[in-house]
Write a protein that holds these residues in place. Structure first.
Motif, PDB file in Angstrom:
ATOM      1  N   SER A   1       0.971  -1.432  -0.037  1.00  0.00           N
ATOM      2  CA  SER A   1      -0.158  -0.232   0.071  1.00  0.00           C
ATOM      3  C   SER A   1       1.262   1.097   0.279  1.00  0.00           C
ATOM      4  CB  SER A   1      -0.952  -0.374   0.773  1.00  0.00           C
ATOM      5  OG  SER A   1      -1.156  -0.852   1.695  1.00  0.00           O
ATOM      6  N   LEU A   2       1.674   1.429   0.742  1.00  0.00           N
ATOM      7  CA  LEU A   2       2.250   2.925   0.706  1.00  0.00           C
ATOM      8  C   LEU A   2       3.526   2.010  -0.850  1.00  0.00           C
ATOM      9  CD1 LEU A   2       4.797   2.185   4.137  1.00  0.00           C
ATOM     10  CD2 LEU A   2       3.580   4.109   3.171  1.00  0.00           C
ATOM     11  N   ASP A   3       3.714   1.419  -0.901  1.00  0.00           N
ATOM     12  CA  ASP A   3       4.403   1.279  -2.979  1.00  0.00           C
ATOM     13  C   ASP A   3       3.053   2.075  -3.195  1.00  0.00           C
ATOM     14  OD1 ASP A   3       6.389   1.102  -4.178  1.00  0.00           O
ATOM     15  OD2 ASP A   3       5.003  -0.637  -5.748  1.00  0.00           O
ATOM     16  N   ASP A   4       2.082   1.978  -3.590  1.00  0.00           N
ATOM     17  CA  ASP A   4       0.928   2.210  -4.183  1.00  0.00           C
ATOM     18  C   ASP A   4       0.766   4.093  -4.159  1.00  0.00           C
ATOM     19  OD1 ASP A   4       0.312  -0.659  -5.089  1.00  0.00           O
ATOM     20  OD2 ASP A   4      -0.659  -0.767  -3.981  1.00  0.00           O
ATOM     21  N   VAL A   5       0.798   4.429  -2.691  1.00  0.00           N
ATOM     22  CA  VAL A   5       0.933   5.733  -2.526  1.00  0.00           C
ATOM     23  C   VAL A   5       2.113   6.371  -2.794  1.00  0.00           C
ATOM     24  CG1 VAL A   5       0.946   7.516  -0.258  1.00  0.00           C
ATOM     25  CG2 VAL A   5      -0.544   5.263  -0.569  1.00  0.00           C
ATOM     26  N   VAL A   6       3.505   5.979  -2.792  1.00  0.00           N
ATOM     27  CA  VAL A   6       4.778   5.856  -3.260  1.00  0.00           C
ATOM     28  C   VAL A   6       4.650   6.989  -5.295  1.00  0.00           C
ATOM     29  CG1 VAL A   6       6.702   6.218  -3.853  1.00  0.00           C
ATOM     30  CG2 VAL A   6       6.056   6.052  -1.685  1.00  0.00           C
ATOM     31  N   GLU A   7       3.562   5.543  -5.446  1.00  0.00           N
ATOM     32  CA  GLU A   7       3.752   5.522  -6.918  1.00  0.00           C
ATOM     33  C   GLU A   7       2.566   6.760  -7.428  1.00  0.00           C
ATOM     34  OE1 GLU A   7       3.009   2.367  -8.741  1.00  0.00           O
ATOM     35  OE2 GLU A   7       4.694   1.023  -8.328  1.00  0.00           O
ATOM     36  N   LYS A   8       1.728   7.333  -6.758  1.00  0.00           N
ATOM     37  CA  LYS A   8       1.042   7.868  -7.265  1.00  0.00           C
ATOM     38  C   LYS A   8       1.684   9.731  -6.915  1.00  0.00           C
ATOM     39  CE  LYS A   8      -3.282   5.123  -6.203  1.00  0.00           C
ATOM     40  NZ  LYS A   8      -4.347   5.282  -5.146  1.00  0.00           N
ATOM     41  N   LEU A   9       2.274   9.829  -5.214  1.00  0.00           N
ATOM     42  CA  LEU A   9       2.467  10.959  -5.152  1.00  0.00           C
ATOM     43  C   LEU A   9       3.490  11.139  -6.671  1.00  0.00           C
ATOM     44  CD1 LEU A   9       2.855  10.900  -1.819  1.00  0.00           C
ATOM     45  CD2 LEU A   9       1.799  12.734  -3.382  1.00  0.00           C
ATOM     46  N   GLU A  10       4.776  10.050  -7.378  1.00  0.00           N
ATOM     47  CA  GLU A  10       5.491  10.547  -8.119  1.00  0.00           C
ATOM     48  C   GLU A  10       4.682  10.816  -9.359  1.00  0.00           C
ATOM     49  OE1 GLU A  10       8.023   6.841  -7.429  1.00  0.00           O
ATOM     50  OE2 GLU A  10       9.489   7.329  -5.965  1.00  0.00           O
TER      51      GLU A  10
END
Length: 69
Positions: free
Chosen positions: A14-23
């Motif tokens: 889930s954290l990885d998904d959030v980071v991808e969206k932010l990037e």
């Protein structure tokens, strides 16, 4: 407060998904801030779970006795 039942692996994904969206840079400022807050909450949950596991780790001494880490 509801206890988070996600596993560490699920939280990391889930954290990885959030980071991808932010990037991606495609989100509004408000959405970016919401994602950031969500990520920080997940990070705290990860740290809490890791702390709980560390407290449960037992050290086996040479004489066969165990004690908490």
């Amino acid at each position: 407060m509801e206890e988070n039942k996600e596993t560490l692996e699920e939280l990391f994904q889930s954290l990885d998904d959030v980071v991808e969206k932010l990037e991606e840079g495609e989100t509004s400022l408000e959405e970016s801030f919401r994602l950031y807050q969500k990520g920080m909450e997940m990070l705290k949950s990860c740290n809490d779970k890791i702390d709980a596991v560390e407290k449960q780790v037992l050290i086996l001494e040479e004489n066969g006795e165990t004690h908490e880490f």
